[in-house]
Design a protein around this motif. Structure first.
Motif, PDB file in Angstrom:
ATOM      1  N   UNK A 115      -0.335  17.178  47.145  1.00  0.00           N
ATOM      2  CA  UNK A 115       0.379  17.697  45.954  1.00  0.00           C
ATOM      3  C   UNK A 115       0.513  16.674  44.842  1.00  0.00           C
ATOM      4  N   UNK A 116       0.748  15.406  45.203  1.00  0.00           N
ATOM      5  CA  UNK A 116       0.935  14.371  44.188  1.00  0.00           C
ATOM      6  C   UNK A 116      -0.347  14.145  43.395  1.00  0.00           C
ATOM      7  N   UNK A 117      -1.472  14.055  44.106  1.00  0.00           N
ATOM      8  CA  UNK A 117      -2.760  13.846  43.442  1.00  0.00           C
ATOM      9  C   UNK A 117      -3.133  15.070  42.620  1.00  0.00           C
ATOM     10  N   UNK A 118      -2.911  16.246  43.209  1.00  0.00           N
ATOM     11  CA  UNK A 118      -3.227  17.499  42.516  1.00  0.00           C
ATOM     12  C   UNK A 118      -2.437  17.610  41.215  1.00  0.00           C
ATOM     13  N   UNK A 119      -1.174  17.255  41.284  1.00  0.00           N
ATOM     14  CA  UNK A 119      -0.318  17.312  40.100  1.00  0.00           C
ATOM     15  C   UNK A 119      -0.767  16.310  39.039  1.00  0.00           C
ATOM     16  N   UNK A 120      -1.168  15.125  39.485  1.00  0.00           N
ATOM     17  CA  UNK A 120      -1.642  14.091  38.565  1.00  0.00           C
ATOM     18  C   UNK A 120      -2.878  14.567  37.804  1.00  0.00           C
ATOM     19  N   UNK A 121      -3.815  15.171  38.536  1.00  0.00           N
ATOM     20  CA  UNK A 121      -5.057  15.639  37.918  1.00  0.00           C
ATOM     21  C   UNK A 121      -4.794  16.783  36.944  1.00  0.00           C
ATOM     22  N   UNK A 122      -4.015  17.767  37.377  1.00  0.00           N
ATOM     23  CA  UNK A 122      -3.752  18.925  36.500  1.00  0.00           C
ATOM     24  C   UNK A 122      -2.958  18.524  35.264  1.00  0.00           C
ATOM     25  N   UNK A 123      -2.014  17.583  35.422  1.00  0.00           N
ATOM     26  CA  UNK A 123      -1.249  17.101  34.268  1.00  0.00           C
ATOM     27  C   UNK A 123      -2.158  16.394  33.262  1.00  0.00           C
ATOM     28  N   UNK A 124      -3.080  15.588  33.785  1.00  0.00           N
ATOM     29  CA  UNK A 124      -4.015  14.878  32.915  1.00  0.00           C
ATOM     30  C   UNK A 124      -4.906  15.866  32.164  1.00  0.00           C
TER      31      UNK A 124
ATOM     32  N   UNK B 153     -15.440  27.034  35.123  1.00  0.00           N
ATOM     33  CA  UNK B 153     -16.650  26.374  34.625  1.00  0.00           C
ATOM     34  C   UNK B 153     -16.775  24.930  35.095  1.00  0.00           C
ATOM     35  N   UNK B 154     -15.839  24.491  35.937  1.00  0.00           N
ATOM     36  CA  UNK B 154     -15.923  23.160  36.542  1.00  0.00           C
ATOM     37  C   UNK B 154     -15.000  23.111  37.750  1.00  0.00           C
ATOM     38  N   UNK B 155     -15.466  22.446  38.813  1.00  0.00           N
ATOM     39  CA  UNK B 155     -14.643  22.258  40.015  1.00  0.00           C
ATOM     40  C   UNK B 155     -14.444  20.768  40.241  1.00  0.00           C
ATOM     41  N   UNK B 156     -13.189  20.354  40.412  1.00  0.00           N
ATOM     42  CA  UNK B 156     -12.876  18.981  40.820  1.00  0.00           C
ATOM     43  C   UNK B 156     -12.463  19.082  42.283  1.00  0.00           C
ATOM     44  N   UNK B 157     -13.260  18.493  43.161  1.00  0.00           N
ATOM     45  CA  UNK B 157     -13.144  18.752  44.594  1.00  0.00           C
ATOM     46  C   UNK B 157     -12.861  17.500  45.416  1.00  0.00           C
ATOM     47  N   UNK B 158     -11.817  17.582  46.236  1.00  0.00           N
ATOM     48  CA  UNK B 158     -11.531  16.524  47.203  1.00  0.00           C
ATOM     49  C   UNK B 158     -12.370  16.779  48.447  1.00  0.00           C
ATOM     50  N   UNK B 159     -12.929  15.742  49.038  1.00  0.00           N
ATOM     51  CA  UNK B 159     -13.739  15.922  50.252  1.00  0.00           C
ATOM     52  C   UNK B 159     -12.880  16.111  51.496  1.00  0.00           C
ATOM     53  N   UNK B 160     -11.677  15.533  51.498  1.00  0.00           N
ATOM     54  CA  UNK B 160     -10.835  15.572  52.697  1.00  0.00           C
ATOM     55  C   UNK B 160      -9.851  16.717  52.701  1.00  0.00           C
ATOM     56  N   UNK B 161     -10.337  17.942  52.846  1.00  0.00           N
ATOM     57  CA  UNK B 161      -9.467  19.116  52.859  1.00  0.00           C
ATOM     58  C   UNK B 161      -9.021  19.435  54.291  1.00  0.00           C
ATOM     59  N   UNK B 162      -7.881  20.079  54.468  1.00  0.00           N
ATOM     60  CA  UNK B 162      -7.325  20.279  55.810  1.00  0.00           C
ATOM     61  C   UNK B 162      -8.080  21.273  56.686  1.00  0.00           C
TER      62      UNK B 162
END
Length: 201
Positions: A16-25, A53-62
């Protein structure tokens, strides 16, 4: 209407912290975004929606590895994917690229899944060794790769006798992918050291 208003960036991140950081940016810079915390949710969104039109994807999903998500998406979509990951291993990064993410650099594009190379609107026909050389350099864009490293990766050995062959293949590759081989913008030679794929804006 600006380009930023025409689509949505899907942020796929379970932290959640990383997700929030990215979306806020993204929000600060005027981009619209949606969030997904699992691979399942991301694939459902991409399957049902047509505005991403763009996906920002983390490799380490649960629930599923990010590389599997890339492979699944590439089965039916060419939406650009940026990998966001804390993984340090180069092998993980290469696996992500090989899962089907298209490499783009200036007018040059490599579809790793289809093994197709295009510059602008023209498909470039490469020999197997030329393609291996190009992929190796693309995976290491911005880095100078030594002659020995390239020989080991492409030929399987770093014999001095193979260096002339490397130079010949690099010359033919340059003729095929460079708009003007005499003034290369992609493949830079570092005399006595090796070669580098330059990042082209």
């Amino acid at each position: 209407m600006s380009d930023r208003d025409e689509g949505v960036i899907l942020v796929v991140e379970d932290d959640p912290a990383v997700r929030n950081l990215v979306t806020c940016a993204l929000d600060v810079h005027g981009y619209r975004s949606r969030e997904a915390s699992t691979a399942t949710a991301a694939l459902a969104d991409l399957t049902c929606a047509r505005d991403v039109n763009l996906v920002i994807l983390d490799l380490g999903l649960p629930d599923r590895d990010g590389t599997e998500v890339i492979g699944a998406v590439r089965g039916w979509s060419h939406v650009p994917i940026i990998v966001l990951s804390a993984r340090q291993e180069d092998a993980d990064k290469v696996t992500a690229l090989d899962a089907g993410e298209t490499y783009r650099n200036g007018d040059l594009a490599i579809d790793f899944d289809a093994k197709v190379v295009v510059r602008g609107d023209d498909e470039i026909h490469l020999t197997p060794i030329e393609y291996k050389l190009l992929v190796l350099l693309a995976h290491n864009t911005g880095k100078v790769l030594t002659h020995n490293y390239i020989l080991k990766e492409v030929w399987g050995a770093a014999l001095a006798s193979d260096l002339p062959s490397l130079r010949v293949f690099m010359a033919t590759l340059r003729k095929k992918i460079e708009p003007d081989p005499a003034s290369p913008v992609y493949l830079q030679t570092h005399v006595g050291i090796g070669y580098r794929m330059l990042r082209v804006e």
